[in-house]
Design a protein around this motif. Structure first.
Motif, PDB file in Angstrom:
ATOM      1  N   GLN A   1     -27.660  36.731   2.074  1.00 45.10           N
ATOM      2  CA  GLN A   1     -27.478  35.430   2.693  1.00 45.10           C
ATOM      3  C   GLN A   1     -27.997  35.566   4.108  1.00 45.10           C
TER       4      GLN A   1
ATOM      5  N   ARG B   1     -15.809  34.502  10.054  1.00 49.39           N
ATOM      6  CA  ARG B   1     -15.923  35.874   9.545  1.00 49.39           C
ATOM      7  C   ARG B   1     -14.555  36.534   9.742  1.00 49.39           C
TER       8      ARG B   1
ATOM      9  N   ASP C   1     -24.032  43.286  -0.471  1.00 50.12           N
ATOM     10  CA  ASP C   1     -24.219  41.957   0.109  1.00 50.12           C
ATOM     11  C   ASP C   1     -24.690  42.134   1.552  1.00 50.12           C
TER      12      ASP C   1
ATOM     13  N   THR D   1     -25.365  39.823   4.741  1.00 57.59           N
ATOM     14  CA  THR D   1     -25.191  38.468   5.260  1.00 57.59           C
ATOM     15  C   THR D   1     -25.592  38.489   6.733  1.00 57.59           C
TER      16      THR D   1
ATOM     17  N   ARG E   1     -20.344  44.964   1.902  1.00 55.47           N
ATOM     18  CA  ARG E   1     -20.975  43.825   2.566  1.00 55.47           C
ATOM     19  C   ARG E   1     -21.256  44.191   4.008  1.00 55.47           C
TER      20      ARG E   1
ATOM     21  N   TYR F   1     -19.296  31.204   2.015  1.00 60.48           N
ATOM     22  CA  TYR F   1     -19.991  32.460   2.295  1.00 60.48           C
ATOM     23  C   TYR F   1     -19.472  33.640   1.484  1.00 60.48           C
ATOM     24  N   TRP F   2     -18.556  33.357   0.555  1.00 62.57           N
ATOM     25  CA  TRP F   2     -18.034  34.436  -0.284  1.00 62.57           C
ATOM     26  C   TRP F   2     -18.232  34.120  -1.757  1.00 62.57           C
TER      27      TRP F   2
ATOM     28  N   GLU G   1     -22.582  42.546   7.456  1.00 62.11           N
ATOM     29  CA  GLU G   1     -22.949  41.305   8.142  1.00 62.11           C
ATOM     30  C   GLU G   1     -23.567  41.649   9.487  1.00 62.11           C
TER      31      GLU G   1
END
Lengths: 252, 439
Positions: B330, B150, B299, B301, B270, B60-61, B272
């Motif tokens: 993602q 995470r 990003d 996610t 990022r 996931y990175w 999430e």
């Protein structure tokens, strides 16, 4: 108003000449029609005049009220008073029709050094113009041309023309995809704009639109040139006999 | 006697990762707190030591290198002094909570007492023996460690020094606005927020600003039956800042989550989002608009789990990229077997304003129920030449025509903001960005 001299144009991407020396002068207050078979270069002429990418002018000139327009950006031509009613109006999801119209009206006013219209004045104006064209509030709210029927798209073109009040209006196959009622509405919209200071160039394949928008002059275009010019009776001749006779006569 | 795993194997890599993590964590001290919060932090620390901090090698990175997010020293980031527009949300009647460099600023904040809502700072609640948050803190975060880990959220649960704990019992008329300001180019901030919306409660939560050169925030949202959380966030315009945020949300029956994030600029950011739809008829919408010019990596996610029938979810992420900017998406929808009649939608799109930018998308669907409607799409494209010409042919200058089309591209994401005033505010900010980044 519009003066085109010996205009030669080819496609940028392929070495294909489309316009091969077009000469045309449209005077203020007049309606000129250009008729011609498919592939004769009618739409190319409209696009080149409005400044679309992809064409290269190899020779000749085009002037709007004396000003050379071929070097101008499309938005500069619009501000100078040129308007093209598209054969295929473009759908723009995410841009509201009203926002679009308002941005366009004010952009042109700004370019001409005029003050922008206030929301109130703009609303008043657009409601009145839309009503004439039987364009309802919903069509104004929807994204530009998205989900519009063929007739709605063409009426929307005329609405834009009515709002922008251009001096030189080019209508590219505005009758295509219209039923009789829609054609009547569109023609009424155009006729309402006819005045001594404004000129029209109506590009059409068929004569029927010219029953409603009576032209002063009719040109026949074939293979990238104007091959014959006459009065309204020329359109009737095409209607009755097709293009074959005229082509044969010119080639003879 | 312990056996060493063979070099190069997965076990060896994990071993190495855990050693590096332990070494990194040894340099950090848990913030002072009493009883329940102390225990939660220690538990997080234990979990993190067993899981390890992320590496680019982790699935996931792959597109976003986490190294700079976990390095001992954050890279400093120039302060951006914004003079061409007002602070985001400043025109909105709201209950304002201000954090400067990640520290609560009581003087700049409004009185926390308001009807229908209970607000307490984490640092304060953590000193008490009992608090309503004690059974909730870090629980959604912990749950969010599967199906993928995470670790930076775990790090946050252990080390976040402050945050707000908000319990809503009714309909709150004024939005709660978390304002993050920076005063120094250096520095790091970690905040952990917790929201509890009791049955039928409604809250609009606003966040704005980057809080530090490097920041890490976690928000855990417990949205009970019939409750609604509207979340609108603007992450500031500072170019060099780096950040990682996590939103964990659990939705009860008939509840609503609508979250929208505007991200403009940022070398590494990022966001999430992890959402569980656990009661019948819940609705979760997570959306974002990211604008990048030059050194920019953004990003998104997202993981949405449909764990109950008749729920609806939407993920709408749009990115506008130019001059080498990179966008990553993602997104996963997991539909459990019980989640019949799921309506899931996911779209991630980028508008590339030149040929040097890139968009990397990884949409995933995992469906175990048989009566569901799920669609997903991902595209990247440029400004449509026909639309561009059409606008210009009507007299709209290049600059303005482009701005109109960029906003049109973003419209679907903006439509996820229910409140029209807030949507218009976001639209204005986006319009401003397009005009500033037009040269």
């Amino acid at each position: 108003m519009l003066e085109i001299k010996n205009l030669h144009v080819k496609l940028e991407e392929e070495d294909k000449a489309i316009l091969k020396g077009v000469d045309l002068t449209v005077e203020a207050g007049k309606v000129h029609a250009i008729m011609g078979p498919n592939g004769s270069g009618k739409s190319t002429l409209a696009y080149v005049l409005s400044g679309r990418d992809g064409y290269e002018v190899t020779e000749g000139e085009a002037r709007l009220e004396g000003e050379d327009i071929l070097e101008m950006e499309p938005e500069e031509r619009a501000a100078a008073g040129l308007f093209l009613a598209f054969q295929y109006p473009v759908e723009i999801p995410g841009v509201g029709n009203m926002t679009f119209l308002r941005t366009a009206v004010n952009a042109q006013r700004k370019a001409r050094g005029e003050e922008e219209l206030s929301s109130g004045d703009f609303l008043k104006l657009i409601r009145a113009r839309a009503k004439d064209l039987k364009i309802d509030a919903d069509m104004l709210k929807r994204p530009v041309n998205v989900g519009f029927s063929g007739g709605e798209k063409k009426r929307n073109e005329i609405l834009q023309m009515a709002m922008l009040e251009p001096r030189m209006c080019i209508l590219d196959e505005t009758d295509s995809g219209l039923d009789v009622d829609a054609m009547k509405l569109v023609a009424d919209g155009v006729n309402a704009l006819r005045d001594a200071g404004r000129a029209f160039l109506v590009i059409t394949h068929y004569q029927r639109l010219l029953d409603h928008i009576k032209p002063d002059v009719v040109h026949i275009m074939a293979d990238g040139r104007i091959i014959k010019t006459g009065g309204p009776e020329l359109a009737l001749e095409v209607e009755q006999n097709g293009y074959a006779d005229i082509l044969a006569e010119v080639n003879a | 006697m312990s056996t060493q795993p063979r070099p190069g194997t997965r076990a060896a890599r994990l071993e190495q990762k855990l050693q590096a993590t332990a070494a990194r964590l040894d340099t950090m001290a848990l913030p002072a707190s009493a009883g329940w919060l102390r225990r939660a932090r220690e538990d997080a620390l234990t979990r993190l030591k067993a899981m390890g901090l992320p590496e680019r090698r982790d699935e996931y990175w792959r597109h976003t290198d986490p190294a700079k997010l976990i390095a001992p020293q954050p890279v400093s980031a120039k302060l951006l002094t914004v003079t061409d527009e007002s602070e985001v949300f400043s025109g909105i009647d709201r209950l304002k909570l201000v954090f400067v460099d990640g520290v609560f600023d009581a003087a700049a904040s409004d009185d926390l007492a308001q009807e229908g809502i209970e607000i307490c700072r984490l640092a304060e609640a953590g000193q008490r023996d009992i608090h309503w948050a004690q059974d909730l803190y870090a629980t959604l975060e912990a749950r969010g460690q599967a199906p993928v880990t995470r670790p930076l959220a775990v790090l946050n649960s252990a080390f976040a020094e402050d945050g707000v704990l908000i319990r809503v019992t009714g309909k709150v008329s004024r939005p709660v606005s978390l304002v993050y300001r920076r005063s120094a180019p250096e520095g790091e901030a970690m905040l952990h927020h917790l929201l509890r919306l009791e049955p039928g409660a409604e809250l609009t939560l606003l966040e704005n600003g980057p809080m530090a050169a490097r920041y890490n925030t976690v928000m855990e949202a417990f949205i009970d039956e019939g409750a609604a959380l509207h979340h609108v966030r603007a992450q500031g315009r500072d170019h060099e800042r780096m950040g990682i945020t996590h939103l964990f949300a659990r939705l009860g029956a008939g509840s609503v989550l609508k979250s929208f994030t505007l991200s403009a600029n940022g070398v590494l950011l990022r966001n999430e989002a992890v959402v569980w739809l656990e009661g019948q008829g819940g609705s979760a919408h997570v959306a974002g608009a990211a604008m990048g010019d030059g050194a920019f990596l953004h990003d998104d996610t997202v993981f949405i789990n449909h764990a109950a029938p008749d729920c609806e979810s939407r993920q709408v992420f749009k990115k506008v990229l130019r001059r080498g900017a990179v966008g990553v998406f993602q997104g996963k929808i997991l539909v459990d077997q019980v989640a019949q009649k799921t309506d899931g939608y996911q779209i991630s799109q980028s508008l590339l304003l030149d040929e040097t930018s890139q968009f990397l998308a990884k949409p995933e669907l995992e469906i175990y129920a048989d009566d569901v409607k799920c669609s997903h799409g991902s595209t990247s494209g440029e400004i449509d030449a026909d639309q561009f010409f059409y606008l210009r042919a009507r007299g709209i200058a290049e600059d303005e025509a482009k701005a109109l089309l960029v906003l049109a591209f973003l419209a679907e994401a903006l439509a996820e903001i229910a409140d029209e005033t807030l949507a218009e505010e976001m639209r204005e900010r986006l319009r401003g960005w397009v005009h500033r980044h037009n040269a």
